[in-house]
Design a protein around this motif. Structure first.
Motif, PDB file in Angstrom:
ATOM      1  N   ALA A   2      28.206  37.933  11.879  1.00 23.86           N
ATOM      2  CA  ALA A   2      28.392  36.225  11.659  1.00 23.86           C
ATOM      3  C   ALA A   2      29.052  36.509  13.475  1.00 23.86           C
ATOM      4  O   ALA A   2      29.300  36.798  13.947  1.00 23.86           O
ATOM      5  N   LYS A   3      28.227  34.675  13.057  1.00 25.81           N
ATOM      6  CA  LYS A   3      27.737  34.695  14.890  1.00 25.81           C
ATOM      7  C   LYS A   3      29.025  33.226  15.000  1.00 25.81           C
ATOM      8  O   LYS A   3      28.877  32.277  14.258  1.00 25.81           O
ATOM      9  N   VAL A   4      29.792  32.758  16.200  1.00 25.96           N
ATOM     10  CA  VAL A   4      30.267  31.700  15.954  1.00 25.96           C
ATOM     11  C   VAL A   4      30.621  30.852  17.434  1.00 25.96           C
ATOM     12  O   VAL A   4      30.229  32.091  18.770  1.00 25.96           O
ATOM     13  N   PHE A  20      37.754  35.753  18.290  1.00 25.42           N
ATOM     14  CA  PHE A  20      36.549  36.233  17.360  1.00 25.42           C
ATOM     15  C   PHE A  20      35.893  37.203  17.882  1.00 25.42           C
ATOM     16  O   PHE A  20      34.958  37.625  16.730  1.00 25.42           O
ATOM     17  N   TRP A  25      32.952  39.270  15.349  1.00 28.43           N
ATOM     18  CA  TRP A  25      31.901  38.099  14.986  1.00 28.43           C
ATOM     19  C   TRP A  25      31.527  38.029  16.472  1.00 28.43           C
ATOM     20  O   TRP A  25      31.911  38.335  17.864  1.00 28.43           O
TER      21      TRP A  25
END
Length: 286
Positions: A2-4, A20, A25
């Motif tokens: 997942a990307k933040v 994160f 992430w």
């Protein structure tokens, strides 16, 4: 993975990036500051963090956005318009703001339903709390998603029922800090002694039970009703307000007790964080 997208590489943004990234992430950290690459190398070494000079580029393909930029409404309006354009329609756009209401940030935005507050306590990577605050148009799906993200990161997300200036944590902090300043100004206690008093009493208590749970226990087997009818009924004294014209004496006392400057700051932060980690470890074990 997942990307933040984290927008803002100040103290709060760096804290979010650590959290994160350590949570698995892929972090896109955006800030126009010229030393951003150096910050990533020095403070985020070994973590999956990529630097971007522009927020829109960082937000492309992001699964979540955490904004931690300047506390200026005009700035946030432009920034969130850019973030809305760069992200899919189901991506939460969370602001770390500690003073601006989410409805004010979302005013006029086509993405108002996914704009909310995800307010951490500093340091953001260490303190468990995140206040999750809805705006007038924030969807329940966005709130649910934010609660899930912060919970999965090991935080303690608290969902507010509605927005209010200062949210909850800072409203409580303001009242407590104002009374602390008032007592020092009135010559009742020195600043350093007040700190020691809190650490030896309320600070320790509130690390294990909150105010309402503490009141309930303070009343014995009969609970909070007994406390309010007895000891609580005598708490009738007036609470003073700090005098803004006399802030100089408070600042002088605090400076004398703790000093300032880069070296003192770094020493203080290290000591604070080390103690906090030890307390959290004990609480986690119990």
């Amino acid at each position: 993975m997942a990307k933040v997208a984290i927008v803002g590489a100040g103290v709060i943004g760096i804290g979010w990036a650590k959290l994160f990234a350590r949570g698995g992430w892929d972090v896109a950290l955006a800030d126009p500051r010229p030393d951003l690459d150096q910050i990533v190398r020095s403070e985020l070494s070994g973590l999956s963090v990529t630097a971007y000079p522009e927020a829109g580029a960082a937000a492309e393909g992001a699964d979540y956005v955490q904004e931690a930029g300047p506390e200026r409404l005009d700035f946030k309006h432009k920034l969130f318009a850019e973030l809305a354009d760069a992200t899919a329609g189901d991506v939460v756009l969370a602001s770390s703001s500690s003073s601006l209401l989410p409805s004010e940030i979302a005013k006029g935005s086509p993405a108002a339903d996914r704009i909310l507050i995800g307010h951490p306590f500093n340091p953001a990577d260490l303190m468990p709390l995140v206040e999750v605050v809805p705006g007038e148009k924030t969807s329940s799906m966005a709130m649910d998603r934010a609660m899930q993200v912060y919970g999965d990161l090991g935080k303690t997300p608290i969902r507010l029922k509605r927005e209010i200036p200062g949210f909850v944590g800072n409203r409580l902090q303001k009242v407590f800090n104002d009374q602390s300043i008032y007592l020092v100004q009135q010559g009742v206690i020195d600043a350093k002694d007040l700190d020691d008093l809190v650490k030896a009493s309320l600070g320790l208590r509130w690390a294990t039970v909150g105010p309402f749970e503490g009141m309930n226990l303070g009343g014995g087997p009969a609970g909070i009703l007994h406390l309010m009818q007895n000891v609580g009924s005598q708490m009738t004294f007036e609470i003073g307000e700090p005098d803004k014209s006399k802030m100089g004496m408070v600042i002088k006392e605090v400076d004398a007790a703790y000093g300032n400057g880069e070296q003192k700051y770094e020493q203080g932060v290290t000591a604070r964080d080390d103690k906090t980690r030890k307390i959290l470890k004990v609480l986690d074990e119990n």
